[in-house]
Scaffold this motif. Sequence first.
Motif, PDB file in Angstrom:
ATOM      1  N   MET A  22       0.834  -1.213   0.000  1.00 28.04           N
ATOM      2  CA  MET A  22       0.000   0.000   0.000  1.00 28.04           C
ATOM      3  C   MET A  22       0.872   1.268   0.000  1.00 28.04           C
ATOM      4  N   VAL A  23       1.947   1.266   0.776  1.00 30.78           N
ATOM      5  CA  VAL A  23       2.843   2.415   0.798  1.00 30.78           C
ATOM      6  C   VAL A  23       3.503   2.594  -0.572  1.00 30.78           C
ATOM      7  N   ALA A  24       3.939   1.508  -1.196  1.00 32.16           N
ATOM      8  CA  ALA A  24       4.575   1.593  -2.514  1.00 32.16           C
ATOM      9  C   ALA A  24       3.606   2.125  -3.555  1.00 32.16           C
ATOM     10  N   ILE A  25       2.377   1.651  -3.549  1.00 32.07           N
ATOM     11  CA  ILE A  25       1.371   2.133  -4.508  1.00 32.07           C
ATOM     12  C   ILE A  25       1.084   3.618  -4.280  1.00 32.07           C
ATOM     13  N   THR A  26       0.999   4.034  -3.040  1.00 32.49           N
ATOM     14  CA  THR A  26       0.746   5.442  -2.726  1.00 32.49           C
ATOM     15  C   THR A  26       1.888   6.330  -3.224  1.00 32.49           C
ATOM     16  N   VAL A  27       3.120   5.908  -3.037  1.00 33.19           N
ATOM     17  CA  VAL A  27       4.277   6.697  -3.487  1.00 33.19           C
ATOM     18  C   VAL A  27       4.293   6.807  -5.008  1.00 33.19           C
ATOM     19  N   ILE A  28       4.016   5.716  -5.697  1.00 35.57           N
ATOM     20  CA  ILE A  28       4.005   5.742  -7.167  1.00 35.57           C
ATOM     21  C   ILE A  28       2.886   6.644  -7.679  1.00 35.57           C
ATOM     22  N   LEU A  29       1.702   6.541  -7.120  1.00 34.94           N
ATOM     23  CA  LEU A  29       0.588   7.407  -7.534  1.00 34.94           C
ATOM     24  C   LEU A  29       0.907   8.886  -7.265  1.00 34.94           C
ATOM     25  N   ALA A  30       1.511   9.173  -6.135  1.00 37.18           N
ATOM     26  CA  ALA A  30       1.866  10.567  -5.814  1.00 37.18           C
ATOM     27  C   ALA A  30       2.877  11.105  -6.822  1.00 37.18           C
ATOM     28  N   ALA A  31       3.839  10.293  -7.225  1.00 37.20           N
ATOM     29  CA  ALA A  31       4.837  10.739  -8.199  1.00 37.20           C
ATOM     30  C   ALA A  31       4.207  11.005  -9.559  1.00 37.20           C
ATOM     31  N   VAL A  32       3.325  10.127 -10.007  1.00 40.61           N
ATOM     32  CA  VAL A  32       2.668  10.302 -11.308  1.00 40.61           C
ATOM     33  C   VAL A  32       1.773  11.535 -11.299  1.00 40.61           C
ATOM     34  N   ILE A  33       0.985  11.685 -10.284  1.00 47.66           N
ATOM     35  CA  ILE A  33       0.083  12.839 -10.193  1.00 47.66           C
ATOM     36  C   ILE A  33       0.891  14.131 -10.063  1.00 47.66           C
TER      37      ILE A  33
END
Length: 156
Positions: A22-33
């Motif tokens: 969940m932390v990894a997915i959140t970091v990736i989404l934050a970077a893309v956005i």
Amino acid sequence: MNFKQLLAEDDAVSPVIGVILMVAITVILAAVIGTFVLGLGDQVGQTTPQASFGFDYNGTALTVTHESGSSIDASLVNITSTVALDNSTGTELEGSGGTTATWESMTGDTEITAGSQATVLEQNANDLSSATVRVIWTSESGSNSATLQKWSGPDA
């Protein structure tokens, strides 16, 4: 100590892996956005072209020649000078008496390729020998610009 019971208890493994995912997915989404919000994705296609320009000054006229490198849209390239120039439908540089004009307005070319030339002439007895002439590229959006080549007259 009962080893069978120790090996059979794996309750803590799933929650730990779940939290890491969940932390990894959140970091990736934050970077893309973040890249889209900050507009960093738009700048990828606006890299400075790699091109080499040569200058030939004969005492009254300066010929600028695209010698090698990538093709460039002529409307994105400006020729600027510290003295007023003829053969340009350019605008006067404020406070300097110089001018700037696009390569396209000077030559009528829509694309600058190897061998393309633009000629800069003196105007009103402004001596190019003391001038500085620059070939400047500006991105389509206007957010990036770079001096591709610079020439200084023999007396500059």
